[in-house]
Every structure is written in C-alpha cells, then in structure tokens.
Design a protein around this motif. Structure first.
Motif, short mmCIF file in Angstrom:
data_model
loop_
_atom_site.label_atom_id
_atom_site.label_comp_id
_atom_site.label_asym_id
_atom_site.label_seq_id
_atom_site.Cartn_x
_atom_site.Cartn_y
_atom_site.Cartn_z
N TYR A 225 -10.82 12.42 -20.37
CA TYR A 225 -11.38 11.09 -20.08
C TYR A 225 -10.79 10.46 -18.82
N LEU B 177 -15.87 17.61 -26.99
CA LEU B 177 -15.70 16.99 -25.67
C LEU B 177 -16.99 17.01 -24.85
N LEU C 236 -14.04 13.06 -26.68
CA LEU C 236 -13.78 12.78 -25.27
C LEU C 236 -12.99 11.51 -25.06
#
Length: 280
Positions: free
Chosen positions: A85, A136, A188
C-alpha cells in the motif's frame, strides 16, 4: 537490475560484518522491532546504505538491517518492512530478500501484526502461519522472470515449511507459550477491512488478516529459501468485538506481545540444529 543490486547489497553486508555468514533472515513487523535489540555482537546498517533496499514510510518500522547472533544462530534481521500500500512496488522487497540469500541465508522467518478472525484467538496470542491467501490483487513476481533466481511458475505447495512449523510448535510447547496455527490472509490496505470483508475471509478459511508477509513468502520461495512465520494477534477483526482497530492500537498491542514472540523465536533458533523427529 534487481539481481545486480542484491549482489551489491550482499557484498556490503559481508564488508560491514566480516566473518559473519547469516543462516536465518528475520523480518520484523509493526511494533516488533525491539526484538532486534537482543541480537548479540550487532552490526546495524541503515537500509539507505544498502543498494536497492526498501525505505519504510510507516511508523513502527525502523528501516535497518541488524547482523549478529540470536539464539545461537548467525542472523540478518530486517527491522522494518515496506508494504504494497506504500505504492513503491515490489522491486526493493525482491532485492532485499535476494540479498539475504546471497549473503548466506537459507531460511526466512517472517513476523507481522495481524487481526484475528477467530473469537477464541484474541489479542496477545501468537499464530504460526500454516498457509496464506493472497488478497492483494497482485503478486511480487509479476513482470519478467529471471530464471537464474527461480522458475517462471513456482509452486507454493508447502510454502510455509512443515518441518520448520513443527520446530515452532515444539519450541512453543517447551516454553509454555499458547500455540495455534492458522491461515493468514493478506489485504492490500491501508484501510482496515470492513465487517463484511472480515466475515468473508473467515468463510474462506482464514484465521488472521494483515497487510504484509505474503509477498515476502512468495519471493523467498521463488528463490529457494525455506519460510516460516508467526503473526502476533493485536485485535479481533472489525465486527467481532467493540475494541478499537487503528494503527496506534496495533503498535501498542504488538509491543506488549513482543516478549512472547522474542522467547519463541530464540527458542526456535536454539533448537534449529537438533534432530527433527517428525522429518527424516
């Protein structure tokens, strides 16, 4: 380029810690960086002084490599990590892990803070990761493959090494640390999961959720490192309790549980050379 930077970083590691060939690489997650203070004969290198290494931007991640001995083993401890992130991509993560292998590591031990998806496994507990679910939306191996590093399509069966997991279990029992294993789901972030997402992950078979760890495991397995890891439970997932879920709480709860993780990690390392009766 990644391979070249990894070789350069490994050479710098060898130069800064002559005579030390690390056997185990360790990555410390949010609030767990204090474990690096237990390394004996420590040589600390800021990531900024290692070619291609990541530079964390999140509180609780110091951003330095600590070399020395822990639990009787030569180790290379990454005090802090970067996360997907943060938006920098996976190049630096690959470089760091490849550099650990080039420096001599054969095992990578991953740690992280995580939320629990089980009411019976609450804050302060340590969960050994038995498998993972990658939520993710991407993979650190996306892009050209370097066949000298690993195969284009690596298998992730037993990605979390069964023999190493047994050793963690034995150390937990010997030290009287409550033991459980579970599947870790990587989200994520940087926002925390919604109650609906927490319910979904539980139904998919996950026991813990966090925002890291899975990319490191994938990169490590791709290049041939054995992987083990533990998640420190800092909170119940949103919707499972009325407790707070924020980064400050995560850091505080992880720091409180770090003493047990430190004992477990040192116990695991101390036992690493003893015969594994469950593995020929």
């Amino acid at each position: 380029m990644t391979a070249s930077l990894a070789v350069q970083a490994a050479a710098e590691i060898a130069r800064r810690a002559p005579g030390l060939t690390p056997r185990v690489g360790i990555i410390l997650g949010s609030g767990l960086g204090g474990i690096a203070d237990r390394v004996e004969g420590a040589v600390a290198i800021p990531y900024t002084e290692l070619p291609g290494f990541p530079v964390p931007s999140v509180e609780g991640h110091a951003g330095r490599l600590v070399l020395g001995r822990l639990g009787g083993q030569p180790v290379a401890v990454m005090q802090g990590r970067v996360h997907a992130y943060e938006g920098a991509g996976f190049g630096a993560l690959r470089t760091a892990i490849h550099a650990l292998k080039a420096a001599g590591c054969g095992i990578l031990f991953l740690t992280c803070a995580a939320g629990s998806l089980r009411l019976d496994v609450g804050p302060g507990r340590i969960v050994t990761i038995s498998d993972h679910i990658n939520m993710l939306g991407t993979n650190p191996l996306v892009g050209p493959n370097d066949s000298a590093v690993g195969p284009r399509f690596p298998s992730l069966q037993d990605a979390w090494d069964p023999a190493l997991r047994r050793r963690v279990a034995v150390a937990s029992e010997r030290l009287g640390i409550p033991f459980s294993e579970g599947v870790y789901a990587a989200y994520l972030g940087p926002s925390f999961e919604t109650p609906a997402e927490v319910r979904m992950l539980g139904r998919l078979g996950a026991e813990a959720v966090g925002m890291s760890t899975v990319p490191e495991c994938i990169v490590a397995r791709h290049c041939g490192l054995r992987v083990a890891g533990c998640a420190v439970i800092t909170n119940l997932g949103v919707g499972l309790s009325d407790g707070p879920v924020n980064h400050e709480h995560t850091l505080a709860a992880a720091s409180a549980a770090a003493a047990d993780l430190e004992r477990l990690l040192i116990g695991f390392l101390n036992d690493l050379d003893t015969p594994d009766e469950g593995h020929p």
